[in-house]
Design a protein around this motif. Structure first.
Motif, short mmCIF file in Angstrom:
data_model
loop_
_atom_site.label_atom_id
_atom_site.label_comp_id
_atom_site.label_asym_id
_atom_site.label_seq_id
_atom_site.Cartn_x
_atom_site.Cartn_y
_atom_site.Cartn_z
N GLU A 63 0.83 -1.21 0.00
CA GLU A 63 0.00 0.00 0.00
C GLU A 63 0.86 1.26 0.00
O GLU A 63 0.55 2.25 -0.67
CB GLU A 63 -0.92 0.00 1.23
CG GLU A 63 -1.90 -1.16 1.30
CD GLU A 63 -2.94 -1.08 0.20
OE1 GLU A 63 -3.03 -0.04 -0.47
OE2 GLU A 63 -3.68 -2.07 0.02
N GLY A 64 1.96 1.24 0.73
CA GLY A 64 2.79 2.43 0.83
C GLY A 64 3.65 2.68 -0.39
O GLY A 64 3.81 3.83 -0.82
N HIS A 66 0.88 2.74 -4.02
CA HIS A 66 -0.07 3.84 -4.14
C HIS A 66 0.25 5.01 -3.22
O HIS A 66 -0.39 6.06 -3.35
CB HIS A 66 -1.49 3.34 -3.84
CG HIS A 66 -1.95 2.27 -4.77
ND1 HIS A 66 -1.96 2.41 -6.14
CD2 HIS A 66 -2.41 1.01 -4.54
CE1 HIS A 66 -2.41 1.31 -6.71
NE2 HIS A 66 -2.68 0.44 -5.76
N ASP A 71 -0.63 5.10 -0.22
CA ASP A 71 -1.84 5.22 0.59
C ASP A 71 -1.46 5.09 2.06
O ASP A 71 -1.36 4.00 2.61
CB ASP A 71 -2.84 4.13 0.18
CG ASP A 71 -4.21 4.35 0.79
OD1 ASP A 71 -4.31 5.15 1.75
OD2 ASP A 71 -5.19 3.73 0.32
N THR A 72 -1.24 6.23 2.69
CA THR A 72 -0.80 6.20 4.08
C THR A 72 -1.86 5.63 5.01
O THR A 72 -1.53 4.93 5.97
CB THR A 72 -0.43 7.62 4.53
OG1 THR A 72 0.48 8.19 3.58
CG2 THR A 72 0.22 7.62 5.90
N GLY A 73 -3.11 5.88 4.73
CA GLY A 73 -4.17 5.35 5.58
C GLY A 73 -4.20 3.84 5.59
O GLY A 73 -4.25 3.20 6.65
N ARG A 74 -4.20 3.26 4.39
CA ARG A 74 -4.20 1.80 4.31
C ARG A 74 -2.92 1.21 4.90
O ARG A 74 -2.94 0.17 5.52
CB ARG A 74 -4.35 1.37 2.85
CG ARG A 74 -5.69 1.69 2.23
CD ARG A 74 -6.77 0.78 2.77
NE ARG A 74 -6.51 -0.61 2.41
CZ ARG A 74 -7.19 -1.65 2.90
NH1 ARG A 74 -8.14 -1.44 3.79
NH2 ARG A 74 -6.93 -2.88 2.51
N ALA A 99 6.29 6.76 2.30
CA ALA A 99 5.00 7.14 1.74
C ALA A 99 4.69 8.62 1.88
O ALA A 99 3.67 9.09 1.39
CB ALA A 99 3.88 6.33 2.39
N SER A 146 2.18 6.90 -8.30
CA SER A 146 1.35 7.64 -9.24
C SER A 146 1.77 7.33 -10.67
O SER A 146 2.87 6.87 -10.94
CB SER A 146 1.48 9.14 -8.96
OG SER A 146 2.83 9.56 -9.12
#
Length: 589
Positions: free
Chosen positions: A372-373, A376, A378-381, A448, A459
């Motif tokens: 995830e990091g 994408h 995606d820090t939340g995930r 991330a 990205s």
């Protein structure tokens, strides 16, 4: 039956003899000292028999009177022996029951009755041990060494006393002396073997094990397993100093115990470092089929030097096909896919484990956090998976006597027992798991974090980079600190400096432009300062802070692949145990 027949035969002969005398009467005349005695033959024989009987009875009586002192002495000795045996019996029962007073009392009685009996000395020593008199017990055992019949008993007692006091060197000497005295005894072999293992005297333990095998004191399968463990311990100790010797020892251990994971891992690393990739692969594959392990996956992935991450991924795929569905196989493929930046494959491989909450472990959660990091950003995930890692069920680890070890050891760290390490899920989560998760979380946060002026991690190429947010930096009014991505090949250039503003109309002096430092190829983020030049304020407007100007768009960062470690091996050539390996386009074998 024979005795009855003989008895009847004797009676028959006596009756026949008496009958014969009765049929032939006669007279016996004895004249002596003027006296004449006349009787029949039958009566004379009866008188003679009676006289002989009286003489025999008188002789027996006189003989008993003559031997009476010796008989009396024997009687007294027998009574004393009986009292001594009774005291020994009662004393041994008292020792077994833990009756301290009774054991001491019976030991004293046995010493008075049987002072030279070996059992009496043993009872006295045990009574002293129960009473806490260690010095008396040692003195008694030392006295036993003077007699060949009790020497082994004395050595056994002295060994136990030394072991209770923690005198390992003295205990080892007593065990060695007992082994030389009688190699068929089991206790000196077992005791000496345990002491040598706790002292990491692997060569001495191998010699003791060979003695036990020759004397039949240990079963052949157990002897082979113990020998494999000791050889692996020797190989582990000299792996960094003498790789050739370590490879030889590890291969011997692997032949004795093919399921021994450390032996296969050491043999695989040593063989791969010498360029013998096919043999290293065969060793690893043989053990992987019965005992999948992360160390084996790492050795197999790096069995051939110079392979790219995609080449290693191809190798690990083949390894995973040998144990389909096994968690270690899935985790190994996912880790290799992440290194090769094959995010979709890593997700697909981990999906069966993600769907089952009971199979989620810290290793799985950290791999998902990396995906995830790094894919994408995606820090939340990423944080969600790291939170799961902190509370997930523990991963399998090396466990011995309830203690979780980071590395395999031939003996238990608490008891020193050989072959106590088992690869299993620990009952209690290791204490350092939380620290590991926190360190990984900090690392993933740094990876991330958004990079001003650069595309976000994961990205699409050509996406609009994030605009930097002005932030004051001490010492520079118009500079901001931006964390650049990990090693890049193109340095960031500072923005061009416009003409200097008119001092008469400007109230805020612009800062001097600060050149951006060249990027450093390291694992830590590189900090560069982007300096913005303030614009000329309007004539009638009050002085304001100069706005920030977006930095020039930098090229897309390139991925820096660090060189492999000197001891990193890679995949093997195709052989009878390996399927043909395919390489991605542009890769060389």
């Amino acid at each position: 039956m024979i005795r009855i027949f003989l008895f009847l035969l004797v009676i028959l002969l006596l009756a026949a003899g008496l009958h014969w005398l009765a049929d032939r009467p006669g007279t016996i005349t004895v004249e002596w000292l003027g006296y004449i005695i006349e009787t029949s033959v039958f009566r004379g024989l009866l008188i003679l028999a009676a006289a002989l009987a009286l003489v025999m009875i008188a002789w027996s009586g006189l003989r008993e009177i003559w031997r009476s002192p010796a008989s009396l002495n024997r009687y007294v000795i027998r009574r004393r022996q009986q009292r001594g045996l009774d005291a020994l019996t009662s004393g041994i029962i008292a020792v077994g029951a833990g009756d301290r007073a009774g054991a001491i009392r019976y030991a004293s009685q046995a010493r008075r009755a049987l002072p030279h009996e070996p059992l009496t000395q043993l009872l006295r020593a045990q009574a002293a041990q129960i009473g806490g008199d260690r010095a008396t017990a040692r003195r008694i055992f030392e006295a036993m060494l003077a007699t060949p019949e009790t020497e082994q008993l004395g050595l056994r007692g002295l060994y136990l006393e030394a072991e209770r006091e923690g005198a390992n060197e003295a205990a080892r000497q007593f065990a060695e002396r007992a082994l030389r005295l009688n190699p068929k005894l089991s206790w000196p072999v077992d005791s000496l073997f345990d002491l040598q293992c706790r002292g990491e005297d692997w060569q001495g333990a191998l010699e003791t094990l060979e003695i036990a095998r020759r004397q039949g004191l240990v079963e052949k399968p157990l002897a082979a397993r113990r020998r494999a463990i000791l050889l692996t311990a020797q190989a582990q100790a000299m792996e960094d100093e003498d790789a050739d010797k370590a490879a030889e020892l590890a291969q011997d251990a692997h032949r004795l115990a093919p399921d021994l994971i450390p032996a296969a891992a050491i043999a695989g690393r040593a063989l791969a470092s010498r360029g013998n990739t096919p043999r290293a692969a065969r060793v690893v594959l043989k053990t992987w089929r019965s005992s999948p392990h992360p160390d084996l996956a790492a050795v197999y992935a790096y069995a051939r030097p110079g392979d790219s991450p995609r080449d290693r991924l191809v190798r690990v795929r083949h390894l995973a096909r040998l144990t389909p569905g096994h968690p270690e196989a899935l985790l190994a493929v996912a880790a290799s896919a992440i290194e090769a930046r094959e995010w979709d494959e890593a997700r697909r491989v981990l999906q069966p484990l993600v769907d089952d909450p009971e199979r989620q472990t810290p290793r799985l959660c950290t791999l998902m956090a990396r995906i995830e990091g790094e894919q994408h950003g995606d820090t939340g995930r990423m944080r969600e998976w790291l939170a799961r890692a902190a509370t997930a069920s523990p991963d399998p680890a090396w466990v011995a006597d309830g203690v979780v070890a980071v590395r395999w050891s031939p003996i238990s760290p608490t008891t020193g027992t050989l072959d106590a390490m088992q690869w299993q899920v620990p009952a209690v989560r290791p204490a350092d798991s939380a620290a590991d998760v926190a360190a990984l979380a900090a690392r993933m946060e740094s990876l991330a974090a958004p990079r001003p002026g650069l595309p976000a991690v994961g990205s699409a190429p050509g996406a609009e980079p994030e605009r930097p947010v002005p932030a004051p930096v001490p010492g520079h009014a118009g500079a901001v600190s931006v964390a650049l991505p990990e090693p890049v090949t193109a340095p960031l250039k500072p923005a061009p400096t416009p003409p200097a503003p008119d001092p008469a109309r400007a109230t805020v002096a612009p800062p001097e432009p600060v050149p951006a430092p060249a990027p450093v190829p390291s694992r830590e983020p590189v900090v560069a300062e982007l300096v913005e030049t303030p614009r000329r304020p309007p004539p009638a407007a009050p002085p304001v802070a100069p706005p920030m100007q977006a930095p020039p768009r930098s090229p897309e960062p390139k991925i820096f692949v660090p060189p492999r470690a000197p001891d990193d091996p890679g995949p093997v050539d195709a052989d009878d145990d390996l399927a043909p390996l395919s390489y991605p386009s542009g890769a060389k074998a």
